[in-house]
Design an enzyme around this catalytic site. Structure first.
Site, PDB file in Angstrom:
ATOM      1  CG  ASN A  25      13.274   6.333   0.340  1.00 53.69           C
ATOM      2  OD1 ASN A  25      12.347   5.585   0.654  1.00 53.69           O
ATOM      3  ND2 ASN A  25      13.263   7.626   0.596  1.00 53.69           N
ATOM      4  CG  ASP A  31       9.285   6.132  -2.609  1.00 52.37           C
ATOM      5  OD1 ASP A  31       9.413   5.643  -3.744  1.00 52.37           O
ATOM      6  OD2 ASP A  31       9.945   5.739  -1.610  1.00 52.37           O
ATOM      7  CG  HIS A 323      -8.430   4.449  -1.017  1.00 50.86           C
ATOM      8  ND1 HIS A 323      -9.092   4.768  -2.181  1.00 50.86           N
ATOM      9  CD2 HIS A 323      -8.638   5.496  -0.186  1.00 50.86           C
ATOM     10  CE1 HIS A 323      -9.672   5.941  -2.050  1.00 50.86           C
ATOM     11  NE2 HIS A 323      -9.422   6.410  -0.853  1.00 50.86           N
ATOM     12  CG  ASP A 324     -12.219   4.914   0.939  1.00 54.82           C
ATOM     13  OD1 ASP A 324     -11.202   5.111   1.631  1.00 54.82           O
ATOM     14  OD2 ASP A 324     -12.721   5.788   0.206  1.00 54.82           O
TER      15      ASP A 324
END
Ligand code: NOJ
Ligand code: CA
Length: 551
Positions: A25, A31, A323-324
């Site tokens: 969006n 999202d 993600h770390d």
């Protein structure tokens, strides 16, 4: 792993960091509708499980690892209806949806904490860990994993609360039965909604020592010491077993524990079948950042050790990225001259190992680290803290920034690169974290069309696993090789066999003839663009998979 859970061996897990995957969006933030729109990407890769980093309601101090409502969705990510649609779409495509379960701590904005902090005698008073000051100071010398003291003072109670992570992530008090009942009920509700499993965050710290003794570890530059008696306490294992008995086992959930495992015996405690804890684990071992400590030989030793420890009873989550961690091609490979071959090399090595492969978003197109020019450009609280600590330890700002750039978790969190446009096709707005400018050349669109891309290499590896049970169920061994020789491994499930040889270096190397004695047809090469295996030498970062005749 119990016999009924044999299906776990067929999984390939794709991890999505929702904030950075796809923005539907234009607000610059990935999202849930964005994930739904891009589910075809996962289908094309061929994965059959999706681990979603947290999407629960959260004030976002630690990108969702600070939950303020376990039963609702983060506003920026969408609504519960969006989640339901995603779950249905996954189910239709045969993709098991795995949620991150963050129950070591909540957000300080969770209504439980708001109530708990208000006085010493409210109904939620015991939901968190409160201690009186000691001589007007923190109850002990423990450092938070994100820097500074692990204690924060609250005047309303005249007490400190414990937070192993940021002060906006107070630790939940697992000794409190009422709290455990709430958490168990919450997990059942997600199972009712069709969740296929949990990746259980920071699970080694549930049980706390009542007396909170000072740590004897050397202090960090800011004076506080990491706890030396917090991880892996017997009480923690008992809580995990309770969860297994009450939730994981009856609901047939896949469970992956994120565990502190400084040695392999500790890892075994979490994943041996008889322990009734997790199906597999994502272990971490201090130092968290392996930039100076890893080597191909060390990797080999660790793999060998955990294979021996768990081969009769246990299972492995296989990953180089999440993600770390910094991007795998930048850390273990070469994001310059050998970018493409080393990215394929790492994929081929990992997917040849026994266990369940995990693919972290972007690794399948060889996304790389990104150096941001100023420390203020980094969003990750851990990176900012690391920079502070480096300054305190005496580094000048330039050197501290250079080090933080290498280590930063934001390396892995830059938005997914879908196409060559300025924002990588991730958003039509302003991305929450800068898109790597190399999206001009590194992106999904180009690699989908290119038969020799990194993306196609991942597709082939995942397809090969489905065709060849030897990869998911075969025995495993490293063949003996010496210095200057490639790493070599075999997988066997007679009459099938597979041989992998890997030149984990920037120098070419010879392949000793003995390694190839029983090699058959070449199956895959990291140099497929250059015509594949040519032998008998291996080029830099050349990986080659062959059929192999077990004796
Ligand atoms: C481990 C998660 O992977 C990491 O991103 C997070 O910061 C900490 N646990 C705290 O939840
Ligand atoms: Ca958005």
């Amino acid at each position: 792993m119990t016999a009924e859970k044999d299906w776990i061996k067929d999984l390939v897990v794709y991890q999505i960091y929702p904030r950075s995957f796809y923005d539907s969006n234009g607000d610059g933030i990935g999202d849930l509708p964005g994930i739904l729109q891009k589910l075809g990407h996962l289908e094309e890769l061929g994965v059959n499980a999706l681990w979603l980093s947290p999407v629960y309601r959260s004030p976002n101090d630690d990108n969702g690892y600070d939950i303020s409502d376990y039963q609702d969705i983060m506003e920026e990510f969408g609504t519960m209806e969006d989640w339901d649609r995603l779950q249905e779409a996954c189910q239709k495509r045969g993709i098991r949806l795995i949620m991150d379960l963050v129950v070591n701590h909540s957000s300080d904005e969770h209504p439980w904490f708001v109530e708990s902090r208000s006085s010493r005698d409210n109904p939620k008073s015991e939901y968190y860990i409160w201690r009186d000051p000691v001589q007007g100071r923190e109850p002990n010398n423990w450092a938070s994993a994100f820097g500074g003291s692990a204690w924060e003072y609250v005047p309303e109670r005249g007490q400190y609360y414990f937070h192993y992570f940021s002060k906006k992530q107070p630790d939940l008090n697992w000794a409190c039965q009422d709290l455990r009942e709430e958490l168990v009920a919450m997990m059942h509700k997600w199972a009712d909604k069709g969740v296929g499993g949990f990746r259980v965050d920071a699970i080694s710290y549930l049980d706390k020592p009542l007396d909170f003794p000072d740590s004897a570890l050397p202090p960090q530059p800011d004076g506080y010491s990491f706890p030396d008696c917090l991880a892996g306490r017997p009480g923690t294992h008992a809580y995990i077993q309770e969860l297994n008995r009450r939730v994981f086992a009856p609901r047939q959930l896949l469970t992956v524990g994120e565990v502190s495992a400084p040695h392999v015996e500790e890892l075994c405690r979490y994943v041996r079948t008889a322990r009734e804890e997790f199906d597999m684990a994502i272990p971490f071992v201090p130092p968290m950042v392996e930039i100076d400590t890893w080597s191909p030989q060390k990797l080999k030793r660790d793999i060998e050790e955990s294979w021996q420890a768990l081969r009769e009873d246990g299972w492995w989550a296989r990953f180089f990225s999440n993600h770390d961690k910094p991007r795998q091609v930048s850390l273990y490979g070469d994001d310059g001259a050998y970018w493409e071959v080393s990215a394929k090399f790492l994929a081929m090595f990992l997917h040849s190992l026994p266990g369940t492969p995990f693919v972290y978003q972007g690794e399948e197109i060889g996304m790389t680290n990104l150096k941001l020019p100023r420390i203020e450009d980094y969003k990750d609280p851990d990176t900012r803290n690391r920079y502070r600590q480096l300054l305190l330890s005496g580094l000048d700002p330039e050197a501290a920034l250079a080090r933080a750039q290498l280590e930063s978790r934001d390396n892995a969190r830059t938005p997914m690169q879908w196409d060559a446009t300025e924002n990588g096709g991730f958003t039509t707005g302003r991305p929450w974290l800068q898109v790597n400018p190399n999206t001009r050349t590194i992106h999904v669109e180009a690699q989908r069309q290119d038969p020799h891309s990194i993306f196609q290499c991942y597709r082939r590896l995942i397809a090969l696993r489905k065709e060849q049970p030897v990869l998911s169920r075969g025995d495993f061994a490293f063949l003996e090789t010496g210095p200057g020789e490639p790493l070599a491994l075999t997988r066997t499930l007679p009459p099938e066999g597979l041989l992998g040889i890997f030149n984990f270096s920037r120098q070419p190397c010879q392949v000793p003839a003995r390694l190839l004695e029983r090699a058959g047809e070449p199956l895959l090469s990291s140099y497929d663009r250059e015509g594949g295996w040519q032998g008998p030498a291996l080029r830099p970062y050349e990986a080659a998979l062959f059929r192999w005749k077990p004796v």
